[in-house]
Design a protein around this motif. Structure first.
Motif, mmCIF file in Angstrom:
data_model
loop_
_atom_site.group_PDB
_atom_site.id
_atom_site.type_symbol
_atom_site.label_atom_id
_atom_site.label_comp_id
_atom_site.label_asym_id
_atom_site.label_seq_id
_atom_site.Cartn_x
_atom_site.Cartn_y
_atom_site.Cartn_z
ATOM 1 N N ILE A 199 0.840 -1.203 0.000
ATOM 2 C CA ILE A 199 0.000 0.000 0.000
ATOM 3 C C ILE A 199 0.870 1.245 0.000
ATOM 4 N N ARG A 200 1.895 1.230 0.819
ATOM 5 C CA ARG A 200 2.839 2.362 0.825
ATOM 6 C C ARG A 200 3.485 2.508 -0.559
ATOM 7 N N GLN A 201 3.830 1.380 -1.176
ATOM 8 C CA GLN A 201 4.428 1.425 -2.511
ATOM 9 C C GLN A 201 3.466 2.006 -3.543
ATOM 10 N N GLN A 202 2.183 1.646 -3.427
ATOM 11 C CA GLN A 202 1.184 2.194 -4.344
ATOM 12 C C GLN A 202 1.086 3.713 -4.185
ATOM 13 N N ILE A 203 1.078 4.172 -2.948
ATOM 14 C CA ILE A 203 0.984 5.611 -2.691
ATOM 15 C C ILE A 203 2.193 6.338 -3.275
ATOM 16 N N LEU A 204 3.366 5.782 -3.073
ATOM 17 C CA LEU A 204 4.579 6.394 -3.619
ATOM 18 C C LEU A 204 4.564 6.361 -5.149
ATOM 19 N N ARG A 205 4.064 5.277 -5.726
ATOM 20 C CA ARG A 205 3.952 5.157 -7.192
ATOM 21 C C ARG A 205 3.103 6.285 -7.756
ATOM 22 N N LEU A 206 2.088 6.690 -6.996
ATOM 23 C CA LEU A 206 1.166 7.727 -7.447
ATOM 24 C C LEU A 206 1.631 9.135 -7.097
ATOM 25 N N GLY A 207 2.815 9.244 -6.500
ATOM 26 C CA GLY A 207 3.339 10.565 -6.165
ATOM 27 C C GLY A 207 2.921 11.080 -4.808
ATOM 28 N N GLY A 208 2.379 10.193 -3.978
ATOM 29 C CA GLY A 208 1.983 10.585 -2.639
ATOM 30 C C GLY A 208 3.133 10.522 -1.659
ATOM 31 N N ARG A 209 2.860 10.936 -0.437
ATOM 32 C CA ARG A 209 3.888 10.956 0.619
ATOM 33 C C ARG A 209 3.298 10.345 1.877
ATOM 34 N N VAL A 210 4.074 9.478 2.517
ATOM 35 C CA VAL A 210 3.651 8.864 3.779
ATOM 36 C C VAL A 210 4.737 9.125 4.812
ATOM 37 N N THR A 211 4.384 9.812 5.892
ATOM 38 C CA THR A 211 5.375 10.102 6.930
ATOM 39 C C THR A 211 5.237 9.177 8.134
ATOM 40 N N ALA A 212 4.249 8.275 8.100
ATOM 41 C CA ALA A 212 4.041 7.353 9.220
ATOM 42 C C ALA A 212 5.085 6.247 9.205
ATOM 43 N N PRO A 213 5.524 5.788 10.378
ATOM 44 C CA PRO A 213 6.466 4.667 10.438
ATOM 45 C C PRO A 213 5.769 3.362 10.079
ATOM 46 N N PRO A 214 6.523 2.315 9.775
ATOM 47 C CA PRO A 214 5.917 1.029 9.396
ATOM 48 C C PRO A 214 4.974 0.451 10.444
ATOM 49 N N VAL A 215 5.181 0.801 11.716
ATOM 50 C CA VAL A 215 4.347 0.234 12.785
ATOM 51 C C VAL A 215 3.113 1.089 13.090
ATOM 52 N N ALA A 216 2.816 2.073 12.261
ATOM 53 C CA ALA A 216 1.698 2.971 12.518
ATOM 54 C C ALA A 216 0.367 2.231 12.469
ATOM 55 N N THR A 217 -0.593 2.722 13.246
ATOM 56 C CA THR A 217 -1.945 2.182 13.192
ATOM 57 C C THR A 217 -2.609 2.654 11.906
ATOM 58 N N LEU A 218 -3.773 2.069 11.599
ATOM 59 C CA LEU A 218 -4.498 2.457 10.390
ATOM 60 C C LEU A 218 -4.800 3.954 10.365
ATOM 61 N N PRO A 219 -5.404 4.546 11.418
ATOM 62 C CA PRO A 219 -5.650 5.997 11.355
ATOM 63 C C PRO A 219 -4.374 6.820 11.281
ATOM 64 N N GLU A 220 -3.332 6.388 11.997
ATOM 65 C CA GLU A 220 -2.059 7.123 11.932
ATOM 66 C C GLU A 220 -1.505 7.101 10.517
ATOM 67 N N PHE A 221 -1.570 5.946 9.874
ATOM 68 C CA PHE A 221 -1.046 5.805 8.519
ATOM 69 C C PHE A 221 -1.806 6.699 7.543
ATOM 70 N N PRO A 264 -11.512 -5.325 10.500
ATOM 71 C CA PRO A 264 -10.799 -6.500 11.013
ATOM 72 C C PRO A 264 -9.477 -6.787 10.296
ATOM 73 N N ALA A 265 -9.233 -6.123 9.168
ATOM 74 C CA ALA A 265 -7.955 -6.275 8.453
ATOM 75 C C ALA A 265 -7.288 -4.904 8.351
ATOM 76 N N PRO A 266 -6.780 -4.363 9.460
ATOM 77 C CA PRO A 266 -6.250 -2.994 9.441
ATOM 78 C C PRO A 266 -5.021 -2.815 8.558
ATOM 79 N N ASP A 267 -4.345 -3.914 8.194
ATOM 80 C CA ASP A 267 -3.186 -3.790 7.314
ATOM 81 C C ASP A 267 -3.586 -3.624 5.852
ATOM 82 N N ASN A 268 -4.858 -3.899 5.520
ATOM 83 C CA ASN A 268 -5.372 -3.715 4.168
ATOM 84 C C ASN A 268 -6.903 -3.672 4.244
ATOM 85 N N PRO A 269 -7.444 -2.584 4.807
ATOM 86 C CA PRO A 269 -8.883 -2.531 5.075
ATOM 87 C C PRO A 269 -9.729 -2.426 3.816
ATOM 88 N N THR A 270 -11.001 -2.716 3.988
ATOM 89 C CA THR A 270 -11.956 -2.559 2.895
ATOM 90 C C THR A 270 -12.271 -1.077 2.688
#
Length: 200
Positions: A5-27, A147-153
């Motif tokens: 998901i992070r890779q997809q965001i970067l592919r699209l020119g987005g920016r993610v400042t959350a660490p890998p262990v971030a919760t879904l809302p933090e991410f 229930p799948a916070p690493d790849n939610p619906t």
């Protein structure tokens, strides 16, 4: 969060400042885009390309590389010209959580029980609306207790029936895969201009 998901965001020119262990809302709240997103279906209509070409025909003939750069600067600027694009916006929506600004906003419209028939999550249901568009549905959101916070619906709803009619549209990873990178957008534009010039 899935690394893809992070890779997809970067592919699209987005920016993610959350660490890998971030919760879904933090991410999600640490994810930003400085420009709109173009769905893959853009290739079917190419809104705005002909107008841009007509306004920059001389540049296209004299310096194709500069034309391409100007095209990307124009279409991927933070504007709301109606080109069929979507806009990433990560606002939290908490209509069932007491003492929050949104509490009661859906009262008499929809209940948590109604939403549970489609939305997986625990009470109180809280959401982040991640995207809005010119199409239908025009708002997309995720449930923060998915229930799948690493790849939610991801769910879609429309402003005319906000949260009264909702549809699951796929996982967050699949959701981001539906958008064009700048390189993919440029390839579509170049193909369109080449076909137009061949026909003239």
């Amino acid at each position: 969060m899935k690394p893809e998901i992070r890779q997809q965001i970067l592919r699209l020119g987005g920016r993610v400042t959350a660490p890998p262990v971030a919760t879904l809302p933090e991410f999600l709240q640490a994810t930003t885009f400085a420009h709109p997103l173009y769905p893959r279906r853009y290739a079917e209509e190419v809104l705005g390309l002909d107008v841009f070409y007509d306004q920059n025909r001389d540049l296209y003939a004299a310096n194709p590389a500069a034309f391409d750069e100007a095209l990307l600067l124009h279409f991927f600027a933070d504007h709301e010209l109606p080109y069929g694009q979507d806009f990433f916006r990560n606002f939290r929506f908490t209509p069932f959580t007491p003492d929050t600004p949104d509490y009661g906003e859906l009262e008499d419209l929809v209940s948590p029980a109604d939403l549970h028939s489609v939305v997986a999550g625990t009470d109180p249901l809280e959401f982040i609306c991640i995207c809005y568009s010119y199409g239908f549905p025009d708002h997309y959101f995720v449930c923060l207790s998915d229930p799948a916070p690493d790849n939610p619906t991801v769910y879609g709803t429309d402003h005319e029936v906000f949260f009264q009619e909702i549809t699951a549209v796929g996982t967050l990873e699949n959701f981001f895969s539906r958008y064009l990178s700048k390189e993919e957008f440029l390839a579509i534009a170049q193909q369109h201009f080449a076909a137009r010039n061949a026909a003239e």
